[in-house]
Write an enzyme that holds these catalytic residues in place. Structure first.
Site, PDB file in Angstrom:
ATOM      1  N   PHE A  94       5.333 -35.132 -62.175  1.00  0.00           N
ATOM      2  CA  PHE A  94       6.535 -34.817 -61.417  1.00  0.00           C
ATOM      3  C   PHE A  94       7.757 -35.463 -62.055  1.00  0.00           C
ATOM      4  O   PHE A  94       7.702 -36.613 -62.496  1.00  0.00           O
ATOM      5  CB  PHE A  94       6.453 -35.365 -59.988  1.00  0.00           C
ATOM      6  CG  PHE A  94       5.273 -34.915 -59.186  1.00  0.00           C
ATOM      7  CD1 PHE A  94       5.342 -33.778 -58.395  1.00  0.00           C
ATOM      8  CD2 PHE A  94       4.089 -35.660 -59.179  1.00  0.00           C
ATOM      9  CE1 PHE A  94       4.255 -33.378 -57.618  1.00  0.00           C
ATOM     10  CE2 PHE A  94       3.003 -35.274 -58.411  1.00  0.00           C
ATOM     11  CZ  PHE A  94       3.090 -34.122 -57.633  1.00  0.00           C
ATOM     12  N   ASP A  95       8.870 -34.746 -62.038  1.00  0.00           N
ATOM     13  CA  ASP A  95      10.167 -35.372 -62.212  1.00  0.00           C
ATOM     14  C   ASP A  95      10.498 -36.103 -60.910  1.00  0.00           C
ATOM     15  O   ASP A  95       9.864 -35.883 -59.876  1.00  0.00           O
ATOM     16  CB  ASP A  95      11.218 -34.299 -62.531  1.00  0.00           C
ATOM     17  CG  ASP A  95      12.614 -34.865 -62.702  1.00  0.00           C
ATOM     18  OD1 ASP A  95      12.744 -35.993 -63.223  1.00  0.00           O
ATOM     19  OD2 ASP A  95      13.574 -34.190 -62.300  1.00  0.00           O
ATOM     20  N   GLY A  96      11.518 -36.975 -60.939  1.00  0.00           N
ATOM     21  CA  GLY A  96      11.861 -37.738 -59.755  1.00  0.00           C
ATOM     22  C   GLY A  96      12.952 -37.118 -58.903  1.00  0.00           C
ATOM     23  O   GLY A  96      12.683 -36.438 -57.907  1.00  0.00           O
TER      24      GLY A  96
ATOM     25  N   PHE B  56       6.324 -30.514 -62.906  1.00  0.00           N
ATOM     26  CA  PHE B  56       7.396 -30.005 -62.055  1.00  0.00           C
ATOM     27  C   PHE B  56       8.706 -30.711 -62.392  1.00  0.00           C
ATOM     28  O   PHE B  56       8.783 -31.937 -62.361  1.00  0.00           O
ATOM     29  CB  PHE B  56       7.066 -30.243 -60.577  1.00  0.00           C
ATOM     30  CG  PHE B  56       5.841 -29.528 -60.094  1.00  0.00           C
ATOM     31  CD1 PHE B  56       5.863 -28.149 -59.885  1.00  0.00           C
ATOM     32  CD2 PHE B  56       4.660 -30.216 -59.844  1.00  0.00           C
ATOM     33  CE1 PHE B  56       4.732 -27.472 -59.439  1.00  0.00           C
ATOM     34  CE2 PHE B  56       3.524 -29.558 -59.382  1.00  0.00           C
ATOM     35  CZ  PHE B  56       3.566 -28.183 -59.189  1.00  0.00           C
TER      36      PHE B  56
END
Length: 303
Positions: free
Chosen positions: A161-163, A273
């Protein structure tokens, strides 16, 4: 009593995200819906090629082998109609995917059916359907084209995941995009003890953490990673937020502007993502990737 989906990880995926239907989609765009339907019916016995989401789905479904009751439910939601669904369901059977539930909308918007199916994650190639799902509060992402011809089977699903604007809200990203890096760093230092607000994928991370908690850490079937452009000192708030949420991220990379694609590839992500095209243009060449269209009117009007 009906089949209970509430305590499972429920993935809804469109047929075009699970299988490679790009050639068929070209027929639809060039010749219209009737020709597309005709083609699908005529090629009913031809097994579809694997799409971007295939690897993720196959490896997620393997988790169910460890439990008497399913932990993961995958549902096909598609704009196809029932008549053309047979090619898709036959391909599912051919690949031995345990997918028993489906929804066929006959060309209509399918996002309104996500809530009744208790969906935790929706994957589609249709940008409008994905945006509608996000607006409804369902974690959703638009699958990007990826050559999944080489099957990568694993006993451990790897999700990256991106943040900001994915796991977390876009509030900090708005500061960065409207006021610059120095203002962003100052803002994060001032708010280091304040947990970040939840983003569109926060609930999904909690559901995944619930599955992880049923295993010893060294035997978890799902491994997660945060791969973010943040760096020190802006990393502190992220760590404190995850602790406040009481969720686990197995790996975290604070890249400070370094290109993400090599880290995503080294992690071995079954899916990554992110909300920014600049990162996804490179990651999608080496790893299955999906765009989270999480941009509110506030940020669009202020950039």
């Amino acid at each position: 009593m009906g089949y209970d989906l509430d305590k499972k990880l429920v993935i809804a995926i469109s047929s075009r995200a699970l299988f490679n239907l790009e050639e068929e989609n070209k027929i639809f765009e060039k010749s219209g819906l009737d020709e597309y339907y005709k083609y699908q019916i005529e090629h009913e016995e031809e097994t579809l090629k694997k799409g971007t989401g295939f690897r993720l789905v196959k490896n997620l479904l393997k988790i169910n082998e460890d439990f008497p009751e399913k932990q993961v439910e995958v549902i096909i939601v598609s704009r196809n109609n029932a008549a053309t669904s047979l090619r898709i369901t036959k391909s599912i059977d051919q690949y031995k995917l345990d997918i028993q539930r489906s929804a066929w909308s006959g060309g209509n918007n399918i996002s309104k059916y996500l809530k009744p199916f208790k969906v935790d994650l929706f994957l589609s190639a249709n940008e409008n359907d994905v945006q509608d799902a996000i607006n409804m509060g369902v974690a959703a992402a638009r699958i990007l084209p990826f050559d999944n011809a080489i099957d990568v089977e694993s006993n451990q699903v790897r999700i990256a995941f991106d943040g900001d604007a994915v796991l977390f809200s876009e509030d900090s990203e708005i500061v960065y995009k409207t006021q610059g890096l120095e203002a962003f760093l100052e803002f994060e230092l001032q708010h280091a003890s304040d947990p970040l607000k939840a983003g569109p994928f926060a609930k999904l991370l909690r559901v995944i953490s619930n599955i992880q908690s049923k295993y010893p850490e060294e035997k978890t079937p799902i491994r997660t990673a945060l791969i973010t452009a943040r760096n020190s000192p802006a990393h502190e708030r992220v760590i404190r937020t995850l602790n406040a949420w009481n969720v686990r991220l197995d790996e975290a990379f604070f890249l400070g502007g370094v290109d993400k694609y090599e880290v995503v590839n080294a992690f071995g992500a079954d899916i990554f993502f992110d909300d920014q095209d600049v990162h996804l243009e490179t990651t999608s060449k080496t790893s299955p990737s999906a765009k989270v269209p999480y941009k509110s009117e506030s940020i669009l009007n202020r950039i």
